[in-house]
Design a protein around this motif. Structure first.
Motif, PDB file in Angstrom:
ATOM      1  N   ARG A 203      11.910  24.867   9.126  1.00  0.00           N
ATOM      2  CA  ARG A 203      11.283  23.544   9.259  1.00  0.00           C
ATOM      3  C   ARG A 203      10.431  23.218   8.040  1.00  0.00           C
ATOM      4  O   ARG A 203      10.406  22.073   7.567  1.00  0.00           O
ATOM      5  CB  ARG A 203      10.432  23.484  10.529  1.00  0.00           C
ATOM      6  N   ALA A 204       9.732  24.229   7.530  1.00  0.00           N
ATOM      7  CA  ALA A 204       8.886  24.009   6.352  1.00  0.00           C
ATOM      8  C   ALA A 204       9.708  23.599   5.135  1.00  0.00           C
ATOM      9  O   ALA A 204       9.208  22.922   4.228  1.00  0.00           O
ATOM     10  CB  ALA A 204       8.085  25.270   6.039  1.00  0.00           C
ATOM     11  N   LEU A 205      10.967  23.986   5.113  1.00  0.00           N
ATOM     12  CA  LEU A 205      11.867  23.627   4.019  1.00  0.00           C
ATOM     13  C   LEU A 205      12.590  22.301   4.285  1.00  0.00           C
ATOM     14  O   LEU A 205      13.431  21.878   3.489  1.00  0.00           O
ATOM     15  CB  LEU A 205      12.907  24.724   3.794  1.00  0.00           C
ATOM     16  N   GLY A 206      12.293  21.671   5.421  1.00  0.00           N
ATOM     17  CA  GLY A 206      12.955  20.428   5.759  1.00  0.00           C
ATOM     18  C   GLY A 206      14.362  20.622   6.264  1.00  0.00           C
ATOM     19  O   GLY A 206      15.175  19.688   6.235  1.00  0.00           O
TER      20      GLY A 206
ATOM     21  N   ASP B 176      22.331  26.092   2.467  1.00  0.00           N
ATOM     22  CA  ASP B 176      21.487  24.943   2.123  1.00  0.00           C
ATOM     23  C   ASP B 176      20.061  25.356   1.786  1.00  0.00           C
ATOM     24  O   ASP B 176      19.299  24.553   1.235  1.00  0.00           O
ATOM     25  CB  ASP B 176      21.452  23.958   3.297  1.00  0.00           C
ATOM     26  N   ALA B 177      19.663  26.581   2.125  1.00  0.00           N
ATOM     27  CA  ALA B 177      18.305  27.060   1.865  1.00  0.00           C
ATOM     28  C   ALA B 177      18.267  28.567   2.047  1.00  0.00           C
ATOM     29  O   ALA B 177      19.148  29.149   2.692  1.00  0.00           O
ATOM     30  CB  ALA B 177      17.303  26.393   2.806  1.00  0.00           C
ATOM     31  N   LEU B 178      17.232  29.195   1.479  1.00  0.00           N
ATOM     32  CA  LEU B 178      17.054  30.638   1.607  1.00  0.00           C
ATOM     33  C   LEU B 178      15.657  30.950   2.110  1.00  0.00           C
ATOM     34  O   LEU B 178      14.676  30.276   1.750  1.00  0.00           O
ATOM     35  CB  LEU B 178      17.265  31.352   0.265  1.00  0.00           C
TER      36      LEU B 178
ATOM     37  N   VAL C 266      13.614  27.401  -1.338  1.00  0.00           N
ATOM     38  CA  VAL C 266      13.322  28.796  -1.007  1.00  0.00           C
ATOM     39  C   VAL C 266      11.979  28.898  -0.299  1.00  0.00           C
ATOM     40  O   VAL C 266      10.959  28.413  -0.808  1.00  0.00           O
ATOM     41  CB  VAL C 266      13.295  29.675  -2.273  1.00  0.00           C
ATOM     42  N   ALA C 267      11.989  29.532   0.861  1.00  0.00           N
ATOM     43  CA  ALA C 267      10.747  29.894   1.549  1.00  0.00           C
ATOM     44  C   ALA C 267      10.554  31.391   1.425  1.00  0.00           C
ATOM     45  O   ALA C 267      11.487  32.163   1.685  1.00  0.00           O
ATOM     46  CB  ALA C 267      10.811  29.500   3.017  1.00  0.00           C
TER      47      ALA C 267
END
Length: 294
Positions: free
Chosen positions: A218-221, A20-22, A54-55
């Motif tokens: 968390r920063a990516l929700g 769901d995110a990287l 992406v973070a």
């Protein structure tokens, strides 16, 4: 005994749909200090097109806004990622709370160890730079004063600091960084490692602490226990930290371990040698890739 194989993929497209995110490392993955590596911007664009946030997560010993400006200067625009988090930012927040080891409050004076261009890390906070160990309440290790310094040259300073029981705040836990020029440069983690080995107390900020990976999530929700893939070139910080946070990891072989793998940065590693490397360092990434590409 044969080491278990590490899946070697050709592009992010093979595994990205599983997440769901990287969370992606900078040095050795996105760039080496000069420009983005080939294929990186295309990969970041493809991730955004696929709806995957992406973070960028770096052990850079400076504030995030400074890192964003530098990244933009070398050709990676803010539109290519969703957020950027640095160990320097995590350190700043920690120092703003004035907390030291075991929750003890830090004194106001620090002895700065590092190059002059990162000396503004605590700007705006109620601290003052000490000119000698005897005037300091703690050590703030950002890096070596000069990358050519032999580590043993810091021993007299460390001995005086240990005599006063000064804690060292290590702003960059990395031991080395691989530059695009082919040079491998020392980082603050080497100083912290040496200080600790001599009996000094060290507080690390940044990877592999799972807290900074969860901060990025968390920063990516994303939920802290979400389906997240960590991409990095360090077994000690990226892969180890991802495992500690409960995330999968993609090991990029073009970075700091290219020489140990016997390859030029960006070349395909030998699968058996890759497996042996990971076994030797006691870390098992979910998969590996020669360079960040879609």
């Amino acid at each position: 005994m044969t080491s278990p194989p590490i899946p070697l993929i050709q592009g992010l497209r093979e595994i990205a749909p599983d997440y769901d995110a990287l969370i992606v490392d900078l040095w050795g993955v996105i760039h080496g200090g000069i420009e983005p590596y080939p294929g990186v911007l295309d990969a970041l664009t493809a991730l955004r097109d696929a709806g995957l946030p992406v973070a960028l997560l770096s052990n850079a010993p400076r504030r995030a806004a400074t890192a964003v400006r530098r990244l933009t200067e070398i050709g990676v625009p803010p539109s290519a990622y969703d957020c950027l988090i640095t160990s320097g930012e995590a350190t700043y927040d920690h120092l703003a709370a004035r907390l030291g080891a075991d929750g003890a409050r830090l004194g106001p004076a620090y002895l700065y160890i590092g190059p002059p261009w990162d000396a503004d890390l605590v700007a705006g906070l109620e601290y003052r730079a000490a000119s000698a160990v005897e005037e300091a309440d703690f050590l703030l290790a950002v890096g070596l004063f000069d990358e050519a310094d032999p580590l043993e040259s810091y021993d007299p300073l460390f001995a005086r600091a240990r005599a006063r029981r000064l804690v060292m705040i290590c702003v960059n836990p990395d031991l080395v960084v691989h530059r695009q020029s082919g040079v491998t440069s020392p980082c603050a983690g080497l100083l912290a490692e040496r200080y600790a080995a001599q009996g000094g107390r060290v507080i690390y900020h940044g990877k592999p602490d799972p807290a900074i990976f969860r901060r990025a999530a968390r920063a990516l929700g994303q939920a802290e226990d979400g389906r997240i893939l960590v991409v990095g070139d360090s077994l000690a910080t990226d892969v180890r930290g991802a495992a500690a946070a409960g995330y999968d990891s993609l090991f990029v072989t073009r970075g700091i371990f290219a020489r140990e793998l016997g390859i030029a940065p960006g070349d395909e590693p030998d699968p058996r040698r890759l497996a042996d490397l990971c076994a030797r360092h006691g870390q098992t990434p979910t998969a590996a890739i020669a360079t960040l590409r879609w």
